[in-house]
Every structure is written in C-alpha cells, then in structure tokens.
Scaffold this motif. Structure first.
Motif, short mmCIF file in Angstrom:
data_model
loop_
_atom_site.label_atom_id
_atom_site.label_comp_id
_atom_site.label_asym_id
_atom_site.label_seq_id
_atom_site.Cartn_x
_atom_site.Cartn_y
_atom_site.Cartn_z
N THR A 17 34.61 36.53 45.34
CA THR A 17 34.48 37.97 45.55
C THR A 17 35.68 38.65 44.90
O THR A 17 36.69 37.98 44.59
CB THR A 17 34.46 38.32 47.05
N ILE A 18 35.59 39.94 44.71
CA ILE A 18 36.72 40.68 44.15
C ILE A 18 37.95 40.50 45.05
O ILE A 18 39.06 40.32 44.55
CB ILE A 18 36.37 42.17 43.99
N GLU A 19 37.75 40.51 46.36
CA GLU A 19 38.86 40.36 47.30
C GLU A 19 39.52 38.98 47.18
O GLU A 19 40.75 38.87 47.21
CB GLU A 19 38.38 40.59 48.74
N GLU A 20 38.72 37.93 47.06
CA GLU A 20 39.27 36.57 46.93
C GLU A 20 40.06 36.44 45.63
O GLU A 20 41.18 35.90 45.62
CB GLU A 20 38.14 35.54 46.96
N LYS A 21 39.50 36.93 44.54
CA LYS A 21 40.18 36.87 43.25
C LYS A 21 41.47 37.68 43.28
O LYS A 21 42.53 37.20 42.85
CB LYS A 21 39.25 37.40 42.15
N ILE A 46 34.90 29.92 43.92
CA ILE A 46 35.47 29.42 45.16
C ILE A 46 34.58 28.30 45.67
O ILE A 46 33.35 28.40 45.63
CB ILE A 46 35.67 30.54 46.20
N SER A 47 35.21 27.22 46.09
CA SER A 47 34.46 26.06 46.58
C SER A 47 34.80 25.83 48.04
O SER A 47 35.48 26.63 48.67
CB SER A 47 34.80 24.83 45.73
N GLN A 48 34.32 24.71 48.54
CA GLN A 48 34.59 24.35 49.94
C GLN A 48 36.10 24.38 50.20
O GLN A 48 36.90 24.13 49.31
CB GLN A 48 34.03 22.98 50.24
N LYS A 49 36.46 24.67 51.42
CA LYS A 49 37.85 24.73 51.87
C LYS A 49 38.64 25.81 51.13
O LYS A 49 39.85 25.69 50.95
CB LYS A 49 38.53 23.37 51.74
N ASP A 50 37.94 26.85 50.65
CA ASP A 50 38.57 28.00 50.00
C ASP A 50 39.44 27.62 48.81
O ASP A 50 40.53 28.15 48.62
CB ASP A 50 39.36 28.82 51.02
N ARG A 51 38.97 26.73 48.01
CA ARG A 51 39.66 26.32 46.78
C ARG A 51 39.19 27.20 45.64
O ARG A 51 38.00 27.28 45.36
CB ARG A 51 39.37 24.85 46.48
N VAL A 52 40.14 27.85 44.98
CA VAL A 52 39.81 28.74 43.87
C VAL A 52 39.99 27.98 42.55
O VAL A 52 41.05 27.41 42.29
CB VAL A 52 40.69 30.01 43.88
N HIS A 53 38.93 27.99 41.75
CA HIS A 53 38.91 27.32 40.46
C HIS A 53 38.75 28.36 39.36
O HIS A 53 38.14 29.40 39.58
CB HIS A 53 37.72 26.36 40.36
N ILE A 54 39.26 28.06 38.18
CA ILE A 54 38.99 28.91 37.02
C ILE A 54 38.19 28.10 36.00
O ILE A 54 38.39 26.90 35.86
CB ILE A 54 40.27 29.48 36.37
N VAL A 63 21.00 26.58 36.59
CA VAL A 63 21.84 25.46 37.03
C VAL A 63 22.92 26.02 37.94
O VAL A 63 23.59 26.99 37.60
CB VAL A 63 22.47 24.74 35.82
N LYS A 64 23.09 25.41 39.09
CA LYS A 64 24.11 25.85 40.04
C LYS A 64 25.24 24.82 40.05
O LYS A 64 25.03 23.67 40.42
CB LYS A 64 23.52 25.99 41.43
N PRO A 65 26.45 25.23 39.68
CA PRO A 65 27.55 24.27 39.65
C PRO A 65 28.02 23.90 41.05
O PRO A 65 27.98 24.72 41.97
CB PRO A 65 28.65 25.03 38.90
N ILE A 66 28.44 22.65 41.23
CA ILE A 66 29.07 22.25 42.49
C ILE A 66 30.59 22.17 42.31
O ILE A 66 31.33 22.19 43.26
CB ILE A 66 28.52 20.91 43.04
N ALA A 67 31.04 22.05 41.10
CA ALA A 67 32.46 22.08 40.79
C ALA A 67 32.61 22.46 39.33
O ALA A 67 31.74 22.17 38.51
CB ALA A 67 33.10 20.71 41.04
N CYS A 68 33.68 23.14 39.03
CA CYS A 68 33.91 23.51 37.64
C CYS A 68 35.39 23.74 37.42
O CYS A 68 36.13 24.00 38.34
CB CYS A 68 33.11 24.75 37.27
N GLY A 69 35.77 23.66 36.19
CA GLY A 69 37.10 24.07 35.78
C GLY A 69 38.23 23.36 36.46
O GLY A 69 38.22 22.17 36.69
N MET A 70 39.22 24.16 36.82
CA MET A 70 40.47 23.64 37.33
C MET A 70 40.87 24.38 38.60
O MET A 70 40.84 25.61 38.66
CB MET A 70 41.54 23.85 36.26
N LEU A 71 41.25 23.63 39.61
CA LEU A 71 41.76 24.21 40.84
C LEU A 71 43.09 24.89 40.55
O LEU A 71 43.98 24.28 39.97
CB LEU A 71 41.95 23.10 41.89
N ILE A 72 43.24 26.18 40.97
CA ILE A 72 44.52 26.85 40.77
C ILE A 72 45.22 27.18 42.09
O ILE A 72 46.44 27.14 42.15
CB ILE A 72 44.42 28.10 39.88
#
Length: 161
Positions: A17-21, A46-54, A63-72
C-alpha cells in the motif's frame, strides 16, 4: 531481480500500500540518509511477516507471484533493514555507519557481537551499517555500547588468517 511465481489463486505477496511503502522509505531516509528516489525504478511488494521486497517494474498477466526481488526491510513492529539492502545499496547510506577494524570485521562476519565506543561520529542507538574499508558488511543493532550482529546465519563465515 529474480522473479518466483506460483500459479494457484492465493495471496502470499501483494503490492505494498502507499502507507507501507512510505513507512519503509521514510525510515530509510531518516535513519540512513537513503534518498527515496533511489527506488523509483522498483515496485514494492509485501509478503508474509510484513517483509518488503523490491522488484523491477513489470507485470505478467494471469500469474500471481509468491516471492520476488530482494528483501529490503521488515516493517512488523520495529522496522528492520535487511543485510541485502546494506550490501547492495550501502554506498548510498550517509548516516549511522560504524566503521570497523580488520579484527572486528573478522569477528563480526563470524557471527560475534562487537563492543562500540561512541566517538565523534553521529551514530545513534538503533540499526547501523557495519562497514570495513569500502565493504558494506551488514546490519548491526547498536544499543548501550554494543553492536548486536544481525547478519543472517547463512551469511556468516569463519575466517582464518
């Protein structure tokens, strides 16, 4: 960035969401001096446990991703930057950097915590980038004169010299 996909219809990762970003970017700017514009070419998820990835901005229909990019960062409760962020974007960090000696970096890479004597630099309690020379080593948590090693166990190494 690497994409991993899962084609079943359930949510494991969604656009932030804009707020999370904004929460993640505001923290990185205020704590480490990282300009939010550095991430303008990336999509935030954002993934499980509030992990933000770029990830690179792109869309694959159906196609719905389950993980992508890099955790920041992790934004559950206290925001915690990832070692990946520090190692890949550490040269853009301007605040809360702890420079360590050769002996200290060997100990830190091996998983040990470090004592820290506050000097003239403006490092404050909280997460810090641990750096040796021009190498961004990883994340530490500075509290009461001690740097707790926050580098994931899989990235720790025993170095003998």
């Amino acid at each position: 960035m690497t994409w991993f996909f899962h084609c079943k219809d359930y949510k494991m990762i969604t656009l932030c969401t804009i707020e999370e970003k904004d929460r993640a970017l505001s923290y990185l700017e205020s704590r480490f001096g990282i300009e939010p514009s550095l991430f303008s070419d990336y999509e935030f998820y954002i993934s499980q446990k509030d992990r933000v990835h770029i990830c690179q901005k792109k869309e694959i229909k159906g196609v719905k991703p389950i993980a992508c990019g890099m955790l920041i960062v992790r934004i559950r409760g206290m925001i915690k930057p990832s070692t990946n962020l520090f190692q890949l974007f550490g040269d853009k960090i301007t605040k809360n950097i702890v420079n360590v000696s050769k002996e200290e970096v060997i100990s830190f890479i091996g998983g040990k915590d470090l004592p820290y004597i506050i000097g003239n630099n403006k490092v404050t309690d909280g997460f810090v980038l641990v750096r040796y020379l021009d190498f961004n080593i990883g994340c530490g948590l500075l509290s009461r004169g001690n740097i707790k090693n926050m580098v994931p166990a899989v990235k720790k190494l025993e170095i003998k010299y």
